[in-house]
Write an enzyme that holds these catalytic residues in place. Structure first.
Site, PDB file in Angstrom:
ATOM      1  N   HIS A  61       0.176  -6.020   2.410  1.00 32.68           N
ATOM      2  CA  HIS A  61       0.087  -6.487   0.902  1.00 32.68           C
ATOM      3  C   HIS A  61       0.220  -5.517  -0.275  1.00 32.68           C
ATOM      4  O   HIS A  61       0.115  -4.024   0.208  1.00 32.68           O
ATOM      5  CB  HIS A  61      -1.592  -7.035   0.863  1.00 32.68           C
ATOM      6  CG  HIS A  61      -2.568  -5.846   0.989  1.00 32.68           C
ATOM      7  ND1 HIS A  61      -3.146  -5.075   0.138  1.00 32.68           N
ATOM      8  CD2 HIS A  61      -2.939  -5.382   2.250  1.00 32.68           C
ATOM      9  CE1 HIS A  61      -4.126  -4.156   0.568  1.00 32.68           C
ATOM     10  NE2 HIS A  61      -4.021  -4.423   1.906  1.00 32.68           N
TER      11      HIS A  61
ATOM     12  N   ASP B 235      -4.188   2.080   1.106  1.00 29.49           N
ATOM     13  CA  ASP B 235      -4.420   0.785   1.356  1.00 29.49           C
ATOM     14  C   ASP B 235      -4.195  -0.261  -0.019  1.00 29.49           C
ATOM     15  O   ASP B 235      -4.620  -0.426  -0.611  1.00 29.49           O
ATOM     16  CB  ASP B 235      -6.015   0.323   1.582  1.00 29.49           C
ATOM     17  CG  ASP B 235      -6.627  -1.139   1.956  1.00 29.49           C
ATOM     18  OD1 ASP B 235      -5.594  -1.901   2.315  1.00 29.49           O
ATOM     19  OD2 ASP B 235      -7.753  -1.357   1.830  1.00 29.49           O
TER      20      ASP B 235
ATOM     21  N   GLU C 244      -4.315 -10.096  -0.681  1.00 27.70           N
ATOM     22  CA  GLU C 244      -5.064  -9.380   0.762  1.00 27.70           C
ATOM     23  C   GLU C 244      -6.523  -9.303   0.594  1.00 27.70           C
ATOM     24  O   GLU C 244      -7.376  -9.519   1.276  1.00 27.70           O
ATOM     25  CB  GLU C 244      -4.405  -8.413   1.720  1.00 27.70           C
ATOM     26  CG  GLU C 244      -5.072  -8.304   2.771  1.00 27.70           C
ATOM     27  CD  GLU C 244      -6.043  -7.337   2.828  1.00 27.70           C
ATOM     28  OE1 GLU C 244      -6.801  -7.436   4.077  1.00 27.70           O
ATOM     29  OE2 GLU C 244      -6.294  -6.473   1.944  1.00 27.70           O
ATOM     30  N   GLU C 245      -6.793  -8.587  -0.677  1.00 32.52           N
ATOM     31  CA  GLU C 245      -8.216  -7.826  -0.899  1.00 32.52           C
ATOM     32  C   GLU C 245      -9.226  -9.126  -1.270  1.00 32.52           C
ATOM     33  O   GLU C 245     -10.348  -8.853  -1.227  1.00 32.52           O
ATOM     34  CB  GLU C 245      -7.911  -7.216  -1.925  1.00 32.52           C
ATOM     35  CG  GLU C 245      -7.094  -5.693  -1.582  1.00 32.52           C
ATOM     36  CD  GLU C 245      -7.771  -4.947  -0.508  1.00 32.52           C
ATOM     37  OE1 GLU C 245      -8.585  -5.186  -0.072  1.00 32.52           O
ATOM     38  OE2 GLU C 245      -7.239  -3.786  -0.151  1.00 32.52           O
TER      39      GLU C 245
ATOM     40  N   GLU D 146      -1.343  -1.925   7.399  1.00 32.07           N
ATOM     41  CA  GLU D 146      -2.665  -1.397   7.034  1.00 32.07           C
ATOM     42  C   GLU D 146      -2.776   0.143   7.686  1.00 32.07           C
ATOM     43  O   GLU D 146      -2.147   0.475   8.412  1.00 32.07           O
ATOM     44  CB  GLU D 146      -3.948  -2.308   7.420  1.00 32.07           C
ATOM     45  CG  GLU D 146      -4.113  -3.475   6.966  1.00 32.07           C
ATOM     46  CD  GLU D 146      -4.687  -3.577   5.422  1.00 32.07           C
ATOM     47  OE1 GLU D 146      -4.648  -2.743   5.015  1.00 32.07           O
ATOM     48  OE2 GLU D 146      -4.470  -4.674   5.060  1.00 32.07           O
TER      49      GLU D 146
ATOM     50  N   HIS E 279     -10.820   2.180  -0.657  1.00 33.29           N
ATOM     51  CA  HIS E 279     -11.537   1.564  -1.496  1.00 33.29           C
ATOM     52  C   HIS E 279     -12.468   2.162  -2.221  1.00 33.29           C
ATOM     53  O   HIS E 279     -13.418   1.806  -3.067  1.00 33.29           O
ATOM     54  CB  HIS E 279     -12.401   0.076  -0.861  1.00 33.29           C
ATOM     55  CG  HIS E 279     -11.804  -0.735  -0.296  1.00 33.29           C
ATOM     56  ND1 HIS E 279     -12.045  -2.134  -0.072  1.00 33.29           N
ATOM     57  CD2 HIS E 279     -10.346  -0.875  -0.184  1.00 33.29           C
ATOM     58  CE1 HIS E 279     -11.221  -3.035   0.432  1.00 33.29           C
ATOM     59  NE2 HIS E 279      -9.992  -2.197   0.366  1.00 33.29           N
TER      60      HIS E 279
END
Length: 417
Positions: A110, A139, A173-174, A198, A383
């Protein structure tokens, strides 16, 4: 992407310097050297990607990166199409490169992040001797760059013995991949191998991931005045507390299933007996049968009530499915370990608690496609403001993708159903 790995038994300033075309039988050492030569270009690619805010739903940045990725794939010789990823903004970018062989590969990751508008300006891309930092650097913009530069290296080697290499970049995706999960599933069924990019947090490839479901509990009671007529009410909050205690052990540690209640709401005012209460929770699982078990057990347990005349309901909303432990992924991991050992490095197969888009690619009961997750660059702090990648992992991970494609194009896996 969420969670931590568990050990299992067993550019775009795309200013790539022109590379000399090399023979397709390039040795492991030579491939690693060429991957090292790609490192500066990889970092330029990564810097421009990280410098654009692409939080899920941020239309301006998503569209800008989408345009860049389409152009880049075309420059690599791919036929490219873009389809809407509704209900999210942006598109699913699919690039296809045809070779002369039979093996069919899907490389996917993604290009959205979890970060809000303005984050790239507040925390711009930076690198020191060991790490590079920035929003989404690992990510999964590091994975996007990994795919692009792996293809660049294959092109420089003039390797065409694969049948098809398909690239999928998705923008949602998130938030669960609602607008891309069908595309992922459809494409996966047309390929022999799926590599998802990933980031691992160490030198590893992932052979199994968890599925993610949402569990919901609701209680309907009856309101009344809390001071003058509490006995006429039916307290939904009290019943909710009773049910949460009963439902707290729905998980199954032996199978790796967890059910954790995380949100509870009930009542409107202090002087009113609450007529309703709701709770939500997170379910993680790797055994497909656990959905039915948890649903059945939950509905059995809620039949015993503490507060008379209340109504209780329990349900599970299916989310991202698991990549179930399977022979195909394990055999791919063994190939990857062998290729890594040829450059003097070790690689660990792992199972991971988080859920990823690899779950949508997995077909229960089928031998194909064989799937490997965490083929991206090594990184951590996902994140968070501390998110980073390990610069020393860039060349080995480029080497891994290129070598896996070449190896599998010449020596196909034989996987039983």
């Amino acid at each position: 992407m969420l969670g931590q790995p568990l050990k299992i038994a067993a550019a775009l300033v795309f200013s790539f310097a022109p590379l000399m075309t090399l023979a397709a039988d390039t040795s492991s050492t030579q491939t690693l050297e060429q991957a090292e030569a790609q490192k500066s270009g990889y970092l330029k690619t990564l810097e421009q990607l990280v410098s654009i805010d692409t939080g899920t739903g941020q239309e301006e940045g998503i569209n800008k990166v989408q345009e860049i990725l389409v152009d880049r794939l075309k420059s690599l010789g791919a036929e490219v199409s873009v389809t809407p990823a509704s209900p999210s903004v942006g598109g699913n970018i699919v690039g296809t490169i045809k070779g002369n062989g039979k093996a069919r590969f899907l490389l996917m990751v993604h290009y959205d992040t979890v970060f809000g508008p303005g984050t790239a300006a507040k925390r711009p891309f930076r690198a020191d001797e060991a790490r590079a930092y920035g929003p989404g650097v690992a990510d999964a913009k590091g994975g996007v760059a990994m795919i692009l530069h792996s293809l660049q290296l294959l092109k420089a080697q003039d390797f065409k013995q694969f049948g098809t290499i398909t690239v999928l970049f998705n923008p949602d995706e998130e938030t669960g991949s609602a607008g891309s999960k069908t595309v992922i599933a459809d494409l996966a069924r047309k390929h022999d191998y799926v590599f998802s990019y990933e980031p691992p947090d160490k030198e590893a490839v992932t052979v199994a991931t968890n599925g993610i479901n949402a569990v919901h509990l609701s209680v309907k009671g009856r309101a009344s005045h809390a001071g003058s007529a509490p006995e006429e009410g039916r307290n939904a909050v009290i019943e909710m507390g009773h049910q949460l205690v009963r439902l707290k052990d729905l998980g199954n540690p032996a199978k790796g299933t967890t059910v954790n209640w995380t949100i509870v709401n009930g009542g409107d005012k202090r002087n009113i007996i609450p007529a309703s209460a709701v709770a939500e929770g997170d379910m993680r699982y790797s055994d497909l049968s656990e959905y039915d078990r948890v649903l059945s057990e939950g509905n059995r347990l809620i039949q015993e009530k503490l507060v008379p005349d209340t109504e209780v309901s329990f349900r599970i909303d299916k989310g991202r499915p698991p990549l179930v432990k399977n022979s195909g992924s394990e055999q791919l991991a063994e190939r990857a370990k062998s290729l890594y050992s040829s450059i003097g490095r070790t690689l660990e197969p792992v199972a991971m608690r988080f859920g990823t888009d690899a779950g949508y690619a997995y077909v229960p009961g089928e031998s194909k496609p064989a799937i490997l997750e965490t083929m991206g660059v090594v990184g951590a702090g996902l994140h968070s403001p501390e998110e980073y990648i390990d610069l020393s992992s860039i060349a080995p991970r480029l080497y891994l993708t290129v070598s896996m494609i070449k190896e599998l194009s010449e020596k196909e896996l034989t996987v039983a159903n």
